[in-house]
Design a protein around this motif. Sequence first.
Motif, PDB file in Angstrom:
ATOM      1  N   HIS A   1       0.836  -1.201   0.000  1.00 44.97           N
ATOM      2  CA  HIS A   1       0.000   0.000   0.000  1.00 44.97           C
ATOM      3  C   HIS A   1       0.869   1.248   0.000  1.00 44.97           C
ATOM      4  CE1 HIS A   1       0.825   0.369   4.325  1.00 44.97           C
ATOM      5  NE2 HIS A   1       0.433  -0.877   4.467  1.00 44.97           N
ATOM      6  N   ALA A   2       2.183   1.060  -0.139  1.00 45.46           N
ATOM      7  CA  ALA A   2       3.102   2.193  -0.199  1.00 45.46           C
ATOM      8  C   ALA A   2       4.311   1.835  -1.059  1.00 45.46           C
ATOM      9  CB  ALA A   2       3.520   2.630   1.207  1.00 45.46           C
ATOM     10  N   VAL A   3       5.283   1.107  -0.473  1.00 49.56           N
ATOM     11  CA  VAL A   3       6.544   0.893  -1.176  1.00 49.56           C
ATOM     12  C   VAL A   3       6.958  -0.571  -1.318  1.00 49.56           C
ATOM     13  CG1 VAL A   3       7.420   3.155  -0.466  1.00 49.56           C
ATOM     14  CG2 VAL A   3       7.920   1.144   0.951  1.00 49.56           C
ATOM     15  N   ALA A   4       6.201  -1.510  -0.768  1.00 53.07           N
ATOM     16  CA  ALA A   4       6.622  -2.917  -0.771  1.00 53.07           C
ATOM     17  C   ALA A   4       6.827  -3.462  -2.181  1.00 53.07           C
ATOM     18  CB  ALA A   4       5.616  -3.774  -0.013  1.00 53.07           C
ATOM     19  N   LYS A   5       6.069  -2.944  -3.137  1.00 53.17           N
ATOM     20  CA  LYS A   5       6.177  -3.419  -4.519  1.00 53.17           C
ATOM     21  C   LYS A   5       7.510  -3.059  -5.152  1.00 53.17           C
ATOM     22  CE  LYS A   5       4.474   0.647  -6.927  1.00 53.17           C
ATOM     23  NZ  LYS A   5       5.206   1.512  -5.985  1.00 53.17           N
ATOM     24  N   ALA A   6       8.298  -2.196  -4.496  1.00 57.49           N
ATOM     25  CA  ALA A   6       9.504  -1.634  -5.113  1.00 57.49           C
ATOM     26  C   ALA A   6      10.772  -2.428  -4.829  1.00 57.49           C
ATOM     27  CB  ALA A   6       9.689  -0.193  -4.641  1.00 57.49           C
ATOM     28  N   VAL A   7      10.654  -3.603  -4.219  1.00 59.11           N
ATOM     29  CA  VAL A   7      11.857  -4.404  -3.973  1.00 59.11           C
ATOM     30  C   VAL A   7      12.549  -4.703  -5.302  1.00 59.11           C
ATOM     31  CG1 VAL A   7      11.122  -5.444  -1.801  1.00 59.11           C
ATOM     32  CG2 VAL A   7      10.426  -6.486  -3.972  1.00 59.11           C
ATOM     33  N   ILE A   8      13.856  -4.805  -5.235  1.00 59.93           N
ATOM     34  CA  ILE A   8      14.651  -5.052  -6.438  1.00 59.93           C
ATOM     35  C   ILE A   8      14.741  -6.557  -6.688  1.00 59.93           C
ATOM     36  CG2 ILE A   8      16.943  -4.848  -7.454  1.00 59.93           C
ATOM     37  CD1 ILE A   8      17.234  -2.199  -5.983  1.00 59.93           C
ATOM     38  N   THR A   9      14.438  -6.964  -7.903  1.00 57.67           N
ATOM     39  CA  THR A   9      14.494  -8.378  -8.273  1.00 57.67           C
ATOM     40  C   THR A   9      15.375  -8.556  -9.505  1.00 57.67           C
ATOM     41  OG1 THR A   9      12.509  -8.165  -9.644  1.00 57.67           O
ATOM     42  CG2 THR A   9      12.184  -8.818  -7.347  1.00 57.67           C
ATOM     43  N   THR A  10      15.699  -9.806  -9.799  1.00 57.22           N
ATOM     44  CA  THR A  10      16.493 -10.134 -10.989  1.00 57.22           C
ATOM     45  C   THR A  10      15.548 -10.552 -12.116  1.00 57.22           C
ATOM     46  OG1 THR A  10      16.718 -12.521 -10.631  1.00 57.22           O
ATOM     47  CG2 THR A  10      18.210 -11.066  -9.387  1.00 57.22           C
ATOM     48  N   PRO A  11      16.054 -10.670 -13.340  1.00 57.96           N
ATOM     49  CA  PRO A  11      15.206 -11.129 -14.455  1.00 57.96           C
ATOM     50  C   PRO A  11      14.729 -12.567 -14.290  1.00 57.96           C
ATOM     51  CG  PRO A  11      17.175 -10.027 -15.266  1.00 57.96           C
ATOM     52  CD  PRO A  11      17.369 -10.234 -13.798  1.00 57.96           C
ATOM     53  N   TYR A  12      15.315 -13.295 -13.366  1.00 52.06           N
ATOM     54  CA  TYR A  12      14.983 -14.709 -13.184  1.00 52.06           C
ATOM     55  C   TYR A  12      14.029 -14.941 -12.019  1.00 52.06           C
ATOM     56  CZ  TYR A  12      19.038 -14.744 -16.169  1.00 52.06           C
ATOM     57  OH  TYR A  12      19.904 -14.499 -17.204  1.00 52.06           O
ATOM     58  N   GLN A  13      13.483 -13.869 -11.483  1.00 54.49           N
ATOM     59  CA  GLN A  13      12.526 -13.976 -10.389  1.00 54.49           C
ATOM     60  C   GLN A  13      11.168 -13.439 -10.839  1.00 54.49           C
ATOM     61  OE1 GLN A  13      15.154 -11.621  -7.719  1.00 54.49           O
ATOM     62  NE2 GLN A  13      14.832 -13.258  -6.213  1.00 54.49           N
ATOM     63  N   LEU A  14      10.117 -14.102 -10.365  1.00 55.51           N
ATOM     64  CA  LEU A  14       8.749 -13.660 -10.627  1.00 55.51           C
ATOM     65  C   LEU A  14       8.290 -12.780  -9.474  1.00 55.51           C
ATOM     66  CD1 LEU A  14       5.982 -13.857 -12.118  1.00 55.51           C
ATOM     67  CD2 LEU A  14       5.537 -15.916 -10.753  1.00 55.51           C
ATOM     68  N   HIS A  15       7.709 -11.621  -9.786  1.00 55.08           N
ATOM     69  CA  HIS A  15       7.210 -10.701  -8.754  1.00 55.08           C
ATOM     70  C   HIS A  15       5.724 -10.456  -8.980  1.00 55.08           C
ATOM     71  CE1 HIS A  15       7.551  -6.512  -6.609  1.00 55.08           C
ATOM     72  NE2 HIS A  15       6.632  -7.297  -6.077  1.00 55.08           N
ATOM     73  N   ILE A  16       4.904 -10.875  -8.003  1.00 52.40           N
ATOM     74  CA  ILE A  16       3.458 -10.671  -8.027  1.00 52.40           C
ATOM     75  C   ILE A  16       3.101  -9.739  -6.880  1.00 52.40           C
ATOM     76  CG2 ILE A  16       1.187 -11.777  -7.888  1.00 52.40           C
ATOM     77  CD1 ILE A  16       2.601 -14.404  -8.715  1.00 52.40           C
ATOM     78  N   CYS A  17       2.448  -8.639  -7.197  1.00 46.95           N
ATOM     79  CA  CYS A  17       2.100  -7.642  -6.177  1.00 46.95           C
ATOM     80  C   CYS A  17       0.599  -7.633  -5.916  1.00 46.95           C
ATOM     81  CB  CYS A  17       2.542  -6.241  -6.618  1.00 46.95           C
ATOM     82  SG  CYS A  17       1.959  -4.920  -5.522  1.00 46.95           S
TER      83      CYS A  17
END
Length: 381
Positions: A97-113
Amino acid sequence: MEVKYALVHEWLTPKATGGSELVVKEILKHINADLYALIDFESSNPESYLYQRKIGKTFLQNLPLARNGVQKYLPLLPIAIEQLDLREYDVIISSSHAVAKAVITTPYQLHICYCHTPMRYAWDLTFDYLNNSKLGKGIPGIFTRYLLHRLREWDVISANRVDYFIANSQHTARRIWRCYRREAEVIYPPVDVEKFPFKSQKQDFYLTVCRLVSYKKISLIVKAFNQLGRDLIVIGAGEELNQLRRLAKTNVKIMGWQPEEVVTQYMSEAKGFIYAACEDFGMALVEAQACGTPVIAYGVGGATETVRDMRKYPDSATGLLFPEQTEKALVEVVEKFENYQAYFQAEIIRKHAYRFAPEVFQNSYLNFVEKCYSEFKNAGI
């Protein structure tokens, strides 16, 4: 090979017990994930389900007064969230609801927000924040406006780190598109319907329960009921508590913070639950319906998805919606409610709340995560 999950949330403190925290709790019931947050004061809380759990934190944990909320360190939040090292995980799940979606990931990781809302003080509530804060006026106001401008730029950039967005309502999905130009799957948050006592016989009072802050419009509700002369109970804590107590007439009872068992008792006995804020989802509205209590709510945002207006759905109504955040509009709809009251059926209202039960969330969420992971792997990543 077993998939490794990390779950990232903004902050975990005893004071943060809203809908987003309930989503985190529900996800952890079904996904074995390591947990991360900007700050954590829950794993040391014996009353918390997170007691003694290992939780990754940021440098904000050690700053003065962090326990009472890191919002005071707003300029540092983007830097802090980007310091979490999540390279060992296959799937990153953020509850943001603020900044949690902004974690840095690599191209080999899936990020679902799972997005509860785009950052409110950077977008929708910018002018409320500026008008109600000392930092929004004079010379400090210039720097605050510049900070919020840069925060919006960073917020849009960081949205591109997410592979798939989930929104907690259609209203939030539209806001995600407006702010980030990203599509979002809508999965409503879980409401533990069984936890709320059902009573078909109601008492002669109205109720509102929420944080007592300006955008919740509690003063509007109190003023309307001052005019109506009907009994209203207000439960909640916040910066407006003393102001509301001075404002309220004898028919309005400002109770402040109350334990859960007291809240649910009043919620099950109230003739109507009042809500005047524009919410992205509005979990309290569904909780009231779980008690069989009809809702009177401002007809914008999540309320239009969770409350069935008597004038539109006479056979399956769960409440009434009013069109403007004004005393006049609220007074008028309460008077209409008094005429309609006999037609509301508590059993139908309770049944409607089951549309948002934890089992519904569980099935939708897990199926979506599985679908996203399958697409991600099939893309050859």
